[in-house]
Write an enzyme that holds these catalytic residues in place. Sequence first.
Site, short mmCIF file in Angstrom:
data_model
loop_
_atom_site.label_atom_id
_atom_site.label_comp_id
_atom_site.label_asym_id
_atom_site.label_seq_id
_atom_site.Cartn_x
_atom_site.Cartn_y
_atom_site.Cartn_z
N LYS A 35 0.84 -1.21 0.00
CA LYS A 35 0.00 0.00 0.00
C LYS A 35 0.87 1.26 0.00
O LYS A 35 2.06 1.20 0.35
CB LYS A 35 -0.91 -0.02 1.23
CG LYS A 35 -0.15 -0.06 2.54
CD LYS A 35 -1.06 -0.37 3.72
CE LYS A 35 -0.25 -0.48 5.00
NZ LYS A 35 -1.08 -0.84 6.15
N TYR A 260 17.35 30.44 6.46
CA TYR A 260 16.19 31.29 6.73
C TYR A 260 16.07 31.61 8.22
O TYR A 260 16.23 30.72 9.06
CB TYR A 260 14.90 30.59 6.29
CG TYR A 260 14.69 30.58 4.80
CD1 TYR A 260 14.59 31.77 4.08
CD2 TYR A 260 14.57 29.39 4.12
CE1 TYR A 260 14.37 31.76 2.71
CE2 TYR A 260 14.34 29.36 2.74
CZ TYR A 260 14.25 30.55 2.04
OH TYR A 260 14.04 30.53 0.71
C1 LIG Z 1 -0.29 -1.69 6.93
C2 LIG Z 1 -0.86 -2.89 7.54
C3 LIG Z 1 -0.02 -3.96 7.92
C4 LIG Z 1 1.48 -3.87 7.88
O1 LIG Z 1 1.98 -3.17 9.01
P1 LIG Z 1 3.56 -3.00 9.21
O2 LIG Z 1 3.69 -2.41 10.56
O3 LIG Z 1 4.04 -2.09 8.12
O4 LIG Z 1 4.13 -4.36 9.08
C5 LIG Z 1 -0.63 -5.12 8.36
N1 LIG Z 1 -1.97 -5.22 8.44
C6 LIG Z 1 -2.80 -4.21 8.13
C7 LIG Z 1 -4.26 -4.38 8.25
C8 LIG Z 1 -2.27 -3.02 7.67
O5 LIG Z 1 -3.09 -2.00 7.35
#
Ligand SMILES: *Cc1c(COP(=O)(O)O)cnc(C)c1O
Length: 366
Positions: A35, A260
């Site tokens: 994702k 800045y």
């Molecule tokens: C993003 C997500 C993960 C992965 O989490 P990490 O901490 O990056 O390993 C697992 N399960 C769900 C439902 C998520 O949304």
Amino acid sequence: MSRPTRTIIDIQALRHNLQWAQSLAPHAKTMVMVKANAYGHGMVKVAHALKDLVPAYGVACIEEAKILRQSGIEQPILLLEGTFSADEVSIAAEQNFWLMVENQPQLQAILNADISKPVHVWLKVDTGMHRLGLQPEDVSAAFNTLSKSDNVADKMVIATHFASADDLSNDATSQQIDQFTQVLDDLDAAVAPLESLANSASVLGRPDSHRDWNRPGYMIYGASPFNHPQDNADQLKPVMTLESAVISVRQIAAGETVGYSGKWQAQRPSTIATVAIGYGDGYPRSAPNGTPVVVNGIECPLVGSVSMDMISVDVTDLDAQQAVVIGDPVELWGKQLPVNRVASLCNTLGYELLTRMPSRVPRIYC
Ligand SMILES: *Cc1c(COP(=O)(O)O)cnc(C)c1O
């Protein structure tokens, strides 16, 4: 020549991290979370680089899943938040996108869908995160209703997500596992479901949470979800290195300020290197004076405020040993400097710094 600012994405490290996750959980299947553009690493490139090793991918929404399919990824793709509207169910059935079901409208949309192929369902239960998921007492009825529907494929998965997995001494995770186990015990299932709990932190540190499917994300990109050393996390290899170069060098007198609003003032005659990276390249504007920046392999302190396209680094001590010149290499995080160290100085997580990498920064895969 072009602007030296870029991320190097190390495919070997990526594959190593996945294989490490798989070896820590030999009885689980490892769904890789891609994702948010694979946490900023480039979703399509990452998915293809791992596709011979990965049984399925996880994304936040159908838009991400479609991009993966169009790029030629053939594995199932789980939509972690399920559908946002009922019309997504038939697309999911057609394209073998798996659907998280976390509320009643999503469940009804599946039951009511006019589809010729059944859809794969993951039923999410809220065991304490209190963000998404059915209440534990509602799971059994939802499971039975879905089991009877021709629109639903065998086998369903029951899933939950941990709120505090990054803190291995917190027993909130144990309580969530207990709650989850109770939900499964209470099911009166003709076909037993599969189970899924573990994110990166629990793949690394909670073998008791490993089930049919694990769902690591962050660790695959080579960063630790913990804010302390942990043996299994120490085996990870950073995938993204953010690098740039020195584009200007100057000597300033004691008392002069840099950048800045004059946010930093030299206490001694100083050598200041200007580096071509700024908040327009995903380097956090909140980075304080003293944040480490690796120049010629040596950590030097950031000084002054982060600009959109540039930062300033105090290279006085380094310059005394070995002249710092235009073109010298700079690493902002990666192989020599864990992203978590920069993130903690900025009061955020490495997750955020990696994920928000903007498109201006070219990604080089090697
Ligand atoms: C993003 C997500 C993960 C992965 O989490 P990490 O901490 O990056 O390993 C697992 N399960 C769900 C439902 C998520 O949304």
